[in-house]
Design a protein around this motif. Structure first.
Motif, PDB file in Angstrom:
ATOM      1  N   GLU A 186       0.815  -1.217   0.000  1.00 28.27           N
ATOM      2  CA  GLU A 186       0.000   0.000   0.000  1.00 28.27           C
ATOM      3  C   GLU A 186       0.851   1.269   0.000  1.00 28.27           C
ATOM      4  O   GLU A 186       0.398   2.327  -0.443  1.00 28.27           O
ATOM      5  N   ASN A 187       2.078   1.167   0.496  1.00 26.46           N
ATOM      6  CA  ASN A 187       2.947   2.357   0.538  1.00 26.46           C
ATOM      7  C   ASN A 187       3.326   2.860  -0.860  1.00 26.46           C
ATOM      8  O   ASN A 187       3.766   4.002  -1.012  1.00 26.46           O
ATOM      9  N   TRP A 188       3.126   2.024  -1.892  1.00 25.63           N
ATOM     10  CA  TRP A 188       3.359   2.493  -3.269  1.00 25.63           C
ATOM     11  C   TRP A 188       2.409   3.623  -3.634  1.00 25.63           C
ATOM     12  O   TRP A 188       2.635   4.346  -4.601  1.00 25.63           O
ATOM     13  N   THR A 224      -3.427   0.968  16.303  1.00 26.96           N
ATOM     14  CA  THR A 224      -3.661  -0.395  16.778  1.00 26.96           C
ATOM     15  C   THR A 224      -4.297  -1.222  15.674  1.00 26.96           C
ATOM     16  O   THR A 224      -5.417  -1.686  15.795  1.00 26.96           O
ATOM     17  N   ARG A 225      -3.584  -1.329  14.555  1.00 26.25           N
ATOM     18  CA  ARG A 225      -4.052  -2.203  13.476  1.00 26.25           C
ATOM     19  C   ARG A 225      -2.861  -2.968  12.910  1.00 26.25           C
ATOM     20  O   ARG A 225      -1.705  -2.668  13.208  1.00 26.25           O
ATOM     21  N   ILE A 226      -3.180  -3.944  12.056  1.00 26.16           N
ATOM     22  CA  ILE A 226      -2.175  -4.856  11.524  1.00 26.16           C
ATOM     23  C   ILE A 226      -1.650  -4.384  10.163  1.00 26.16           C
ATOM     24  O   ILE A 226      -0.552  -4.763   9.754  1.00 26.16           O
ATOM     25  N   SER A 227      -2.448  -3.579   9.454  1.00 24.31           N
ATOM     26  CA  SER A 227      -2.030  -3.025   8.155  1.00 24.31           C
ATOM     27  C   SER A 227      -1.471  -4.080   7.181  1.00 24.31           C
ATOM     28  O   SER A 227      -0.399  -3.887   6.597  1.00 24.31           O
ATOM     29  N   ASN A 228      -2.203  -5.168   7.043  1.00 27.40           N
ATOM     30  CA  ASN A 228      -1.851  -6.173   6.016  1.00 27.40           C
ATOM     31  C   ASN A 228      -0.497  -6.845   6.272  1.00 27.40           C
ATOM     32  O   ASN A 228       0.246  -7.163   5.342  1.00 27.40           O
TER      33      ASN A 228
HETATM   34  C1  IPE Z   1       2.514   0.097   7.867  1.00 25.02           C
HETATM   35  O1  IPE Z   1       2.521   1.455   8.188  1.00 25.02           O
HETATM   36  C2  IPE Z   1       3.610  -0.211   6.908  1.00 25.02           C
HETATM   37  C3  IPE Z   1       4.981  -0.011   7.404  1.00 25.02           C
HETATM   38  C4  IPE Z   1       5.323   0.320   8.611  1.00 25.02           C
HETATM   39  C5  IPE Z   1       6.009  -0.219   6.434  1.00 25.02           C
HETATM   40  P1  IPE Z   1       1.560   2.480   7.428  1.00 25.02           P
HETATM   41  O2  IPE Z   1       1.776   3.799   8.072  1.00 25.02           O
HETATM   42  O3  IPE Z   1       1.760   2.397   5.972  1.00 25.02           O
HETATM   43  O4  IPE Z   1       0.124   1.886   7.773  1.00 25.02           O
HETATM   44  P2  IPE Z   1      -1.297   2.603   7.918  1.00 25.02           P
HETATM   45  O5  IPE Z   1      -1.494   3.420   6.690  1.00 25.02           O
HETATM   46  O6  IPE Z   1      -1.244   3.432   9.149  1.00 25.02           O
HETATM   47  O7  IPE Z   1      -2.241   1.469   8.050  1.00 25.02           O
END
Ligand code: IPE
Ligand code: IPE
Ligand code: MG
Length: 246
Positions: A68-70, A194-198
């Motif tokens: 998702e960071n893309w 407080t989430r897993i973020s995939n």
């Molecule tokens: C999760 O963090 C990904 C990494 C730490 C590499 P994010 O900041 O991208 O996640 P969200 O957007 O808060 O879910």
């Protein structure tokens, strides 16, 4: 006294997974660019890696860049990629000195060629090391990984190499990118989210989750000790009742 002295060496997690979060907010608090937060996060990576190795942790998996960071602004993605190249070049010797092996999970084919090459070199060079494996999750997401595993398994069935009835949980685990390592017993996320973020959805099925409001660039060994101390003082019941696990 350090929390380190309170840790039970017999109950050390073998595998710790970390979501390194909060770099952007850390930088913003100081009126700096988000990318400054990422640069500052490298100090935390180094300190925590050293701390984990000293404790005898076998595998440390760090979420460095998600699928998702893309979707972030190009400027930030470019900065993260060049930080990655710089850090790998600079730190491979430290990994050698500390006997730490580097590995990656994720869709590394989607990384820029320069990053991929640097990574492959460092992975090959450190492959002789035995003290701890440092796994970087890069262009990683759990749903990507599970989808890939399902495709591979379906293909084996189609080719007649695998019987549907022979598919077990182990079949699935062995097709995940983490197949070489035990599942994490402890997952740490910084920054207060407080989430897993995939992240490692299958592998974290029974992990203890630890959330701290510390932002990643401020996270140090001592914070790692606190997370492990907290983990060691939980009762892991795995569906049983307290009397059974005592
Ligand atoms: C999760 O963090 C990904 C990494 C730490 C590499 P994010 O900041 O991208 O996640 P969200 O957007 O808060 O879910
Ligand atoms: C984690 O910090 C690093 C990556 C996701 C690459 P963030 O960049 O997500 O920082 P915040 O969460 O926006 O503060
Ligand atoms: Mg974040």
């Amino acid at each position: 006294m350090s929390t380190k002295d309170l840790l039970n060496k017999e109950k050390m997690p073998k595998h710790i997974a970390v979501i390194m979060d909060g770099n952007g907010r850390w930088a913003k608090q100081q009126g700096k660019l988000r990318t400054f937060g990422h640069q500052s996060g490298v100090t935390a990576v180094k300190d925590v890696t050293e701390g984990a190795a000293e404790l005898g942790v076998e595998v440390l998996t760090l979420y460095a860049f998600s699928t998702e960071n893309w979707n972030r602004p190009k400027f930030e993605i470019d900065a993260l990629m060049s930080l990655l190249v710089q850090t790998i070049s600079k730190e491979t010797e430290t990994l050698m000195k500390n006997n730490i092996r580097l590995a990656t999970i994720g869709d590394t084919d989607s990384l820029p060629t320069g990053v991929k090459e640097k990574l492959e070199k460092a992975i090959a060079k450190t492959s002789v090391n035995t003290r701890m494996t440092l796994v970087l999750a890069l262009s990683y997401s759990s749903r990507w990984e599970i989808t890939k595993a399902v495709r591979e398994i379906a293909n084996e069935v189609k080719e007649g190499k695998l019987d549907i009835d022979a598919i077990t949980e182990n079949t699935i685990s062995s097709h995940l990118t983490t197949s070489a390592w035990p599942d994490p017993e402890l997952m740490i996320r910084t920054s207060g989210e407080t989430r897993i973020s995939n992240y490692l959805l299958w592998q974290l099925a029974y992990a203890e989750l630890y959330f701290t409001t510390k932002l990643w660039p401020d996270f140090r060994k001592e914070d790692l000790y606190e997370a492990i101390y907290n983990y060691q003082n939980r009762e892991r019941r795995f569906g049983m009742i307290s009397e059974q696990v005592k």
